[in-house]
Structure formats: structure tokens, C-alpha cells
Design an enzyme around this catalytic site. Structure first.
Site, short mmCIF file in Angstrom:
data_model
loop_
_atom_site.label_atom_id
_atom_site.label_comp_id
_atom_site.label_asym_id
_atom_site.label_seq_id
_atom_site.Cartn_x
_atom_site.Cartn_y
_atom_site.Cartn_z
N CYS A 30 1.26 13.58 -4.57
CA CYS A 30 2.36 13.98 -3.67
C CYS A 30 2.73 15.44 -3.90
O CYS A 30 3.16 15.80 -5.00
CB CYS A 30 3.58 13.08 -3.90
SG CYS A 30 5.00 13.59 -2.91
N LYS A 57 4.85 0.14 -1.93
CA LYS A 57 5.89 0.54 -2.88
C LYS A 57 6.37 -0.66 -3.70
O LYS A 57 6.57 -1.75 -3.15
CB LYS A 57 7.07 1.16 -2.14
CG LYS A 57 6.70 2.41 -1.34
CD LYS A 57 7.89 2.99 -0.61
CE LYS A 57 7.48 4.21 0.20
NZ LYS A 57 8.64 4.87 0.87
N VAL A 70 9.28 9.77 -3.66
CA VAL A 70 9.11 10.64 -4.82
C VAL A 70 9.23 12.10 -4.36
O VAL A 70 8.94 12.41 -3.20
CB VAL A 70 7.74 10.39 -5.49
CG1 VAL A 70 7.64 8.98 -6.00
CG2 VAL A 70 6.57 10.71 -4.59
N GLU A 82 14.76 13.66 -3.66
CA GLU A 82 14.39 14.74 -2.75
C GLU A 82 14.01 15.97 -3.59
O GLU A 82 14.77 16.43 -4.42
CB GLU A 82 15.48 15.09 -1.74
CG GLU A 82 15.80 13.98 -0.76
CD GLU A 82 14.63 13.64 0.15
OE1 GLU A 82 13.94 14.55 0.64
OE2 GLU A 82 14.40 12.42 0.38
N SER A 83 12.82 16.51 -3.32
CA SER A 83 12.24 17.51 -4.21
C SER A 83 13.11 18.75 -4.39
O SER A 83 13.30 19.22 -5.52
CB SER A 83 10.85 17.92 -3.71
OG SER A 83 10.91 18.50 -2.41
#
Length: 241
Positions: A30, A57, A70, A82-83
Site C-alpha cells: 500500500c 479484511k 491502512v 489516514e496516511s
């Protein structure tokens, strides 16, 4: 605990992280999780990893993050996901080199460039990898328009963040690491003559220890992309059975 192989639907939930332990819930391929891995490493933060499948999942993941996406961080009973939110949290809470500027105009510049990335580049990346994608030429045009904005914004100090990589550099890099996959899979590539500053930036990023530590070779990325194209993305691609 750290797990390379991904937890999937029907798996038993891992034990919660021990007190004081920062856990990253991730997926090996990811690019969004890759952003947070780079931020963690750049700041020298110790953490453990639990990998999950983002298609099948695990049910227990929804109890931690209602979106089951992720990256997700677990830290002393708190959950952050949330990145970009994760990276902002890490930069504010943990010591180490600051990744985000404090100066308001520079902070605004970062937000605006991130908006261009989110609108023109990241949503089109995997579409370009598909040679049969409807409207592919128009998608490539939009993608390259976004890259042209970035080309103008790379500073004379090599990185978007100045002398060292910062928030934007780590936000963008995961897709650039995967860029050779586009050429192998679909024949598309950026030309250095058109984007000389971005090519110099890529060379500088590849030389960074935090980038080297987590880099995957193009054949491994390609193996994952092929599984994705076949409709069954394999989060364990490249791992021994």
C-alpha cells in the site's frame, strides 16, 4: 509483535500492543501505508507492524478502524488513521527531525501541492498501468499535468522540504518507487528531458537511508500488480510460503 504475512478474513485478532508500544497496521504494497513507514523511519520512531489484507479484511480490524484502511496507528489506547493524518500526528507527538514547516505560507504550499497530487496523480496511477483502460490517453494527460506542477515546485535544495526530505517528499515517494512498474506493465514512463528536476529529486530520494531500508524491487511490485490485475491482490507477494 510484528507480522510480515497479512491477517485476512477469519483470522484471530492479534493481542493489543503492549503499553508504550506504537503499532502500525499496514499492507506491504500500500503506497499510503508506505508514506507512514517513511515518516516513522525518518523520525527514528520505534514501532511494530501488523500487516492485513485490504481486500479480504479481517473482521477484527473494523473494531479498531471503522474504515478498516491502512495505515492505522495504535498508540497507548489511541487510534489514528489516514496516511496524512498519521504523519501529522507522528510529527507533532514524537521527537526527532520535524517533517512539516511551521511557517504558515510554506504550510499552505504543502497543502496545495498535496491537493494537486490527490486530484491529478494518485487516482490515475493504477489506471495508467492498464493498457486497456478506457480514456487512457486523457488520463495520462492529466497525470502529466500534475507532474508538471511538481516539476516547478522542487526546490533548488533537492527536496520539496528543503535540505532534507519532509512531509511532501514522503507523501509522494511511494508512487515514484512504483513508477518503473508502469513502464514494465504498460510501456508508460516519464521522460527525464521533460521532468529534469523530478528525476534529480528521485535520485536524491533513492539515496536516502530511510528510503533504501523499505524499498522493494520492481519485480516484487510487479508481482503484486499482476495479482491485482487478475482480481485477487496478493498482500504476501514475494514472501516464502
Amino acid at each position: 509483535m510484528s507480522s510480515e504475512k497479512a491477517f485476512k478474513t477469519g483470522s484471530t485478532a492479534p493481542d493489543p500492543p503492549a503499553p508504550g508500544v506504537l503499532r502500525l497496521i499496514s499492507m506491504r504494497f500500500c503506497p499510503y501505508a508506505h508514506r507512514t513507514i517513511l515518516a516513522l523511519t525518518a523520525k527514528g520512531i520505534e514501532y511494530e507492524t501488523v500487516n492485513v489484507c485490504t481486500v479480504n479484511k479481517p473482521e477484527w480490524f473494523f473494531a479498531i478502524n471503522p474504515l478498516a484502511k491502512v495505515p492505522t496507528l495504535q498508540h497507548d489506547g489511541k487510534v489514528v488513521y489516514e496516511s496524512l493524518v498519521c504523519n501529522e500526528y507522528l510529527d507533532r507527538v514524537f521527537p526527532g527531525r520535524k517533517l512539516s514547516p511551521e511557517e504558515p505560507l510554506e504550510k499552505a504550499r504543502i497543502g496545495m501541492l498535496q491537493a494537486i497530487w490527490d486530484a491529478k496523480i494518485s487516482p490515475n496511477f493504477y489506471k495508467i498501468a492498464n493498457k486497456d483502460q478506457e480514456g487512457r490517453e486523457d488520463i495520462i494527460k492529466v497525470f502529466k499535468e500534475g507532474m508538471s506542477f511538481l516539476e516547478k515546485e522542487v526546490t533548488s535544495k533537492s527536496f520539496f522540504g528543503g535540505d532534507e526530505p519532509g512531509f511532501l517528499d514522503y507523501s509522494f515517494w511511494p508512487w515514484f518507487e512504483r513508477m518503473p512498474v508502469l513502464e514494465v506493465a504498460s510501456g508508460f514512463k516519464l521522460e527525464e528531458a521533460e521532468f529534469p528536476k523530478l528525476f534529480a529529486w528521485q535520485a536524491a530520494m533513492r539515496d536516502r537511508p530511510e528510503v533504501k531500508e523499505h524499498a522493494k524491487d520492481t519485480p516484487i511490485h510487479l508481482q503484486y500488480l499482476m495479482s491485482r490485475k487478475q482480481g485477487n491482490p496478493d498482500p504476501d507477494a514475494g514472501l516464502q510460503a
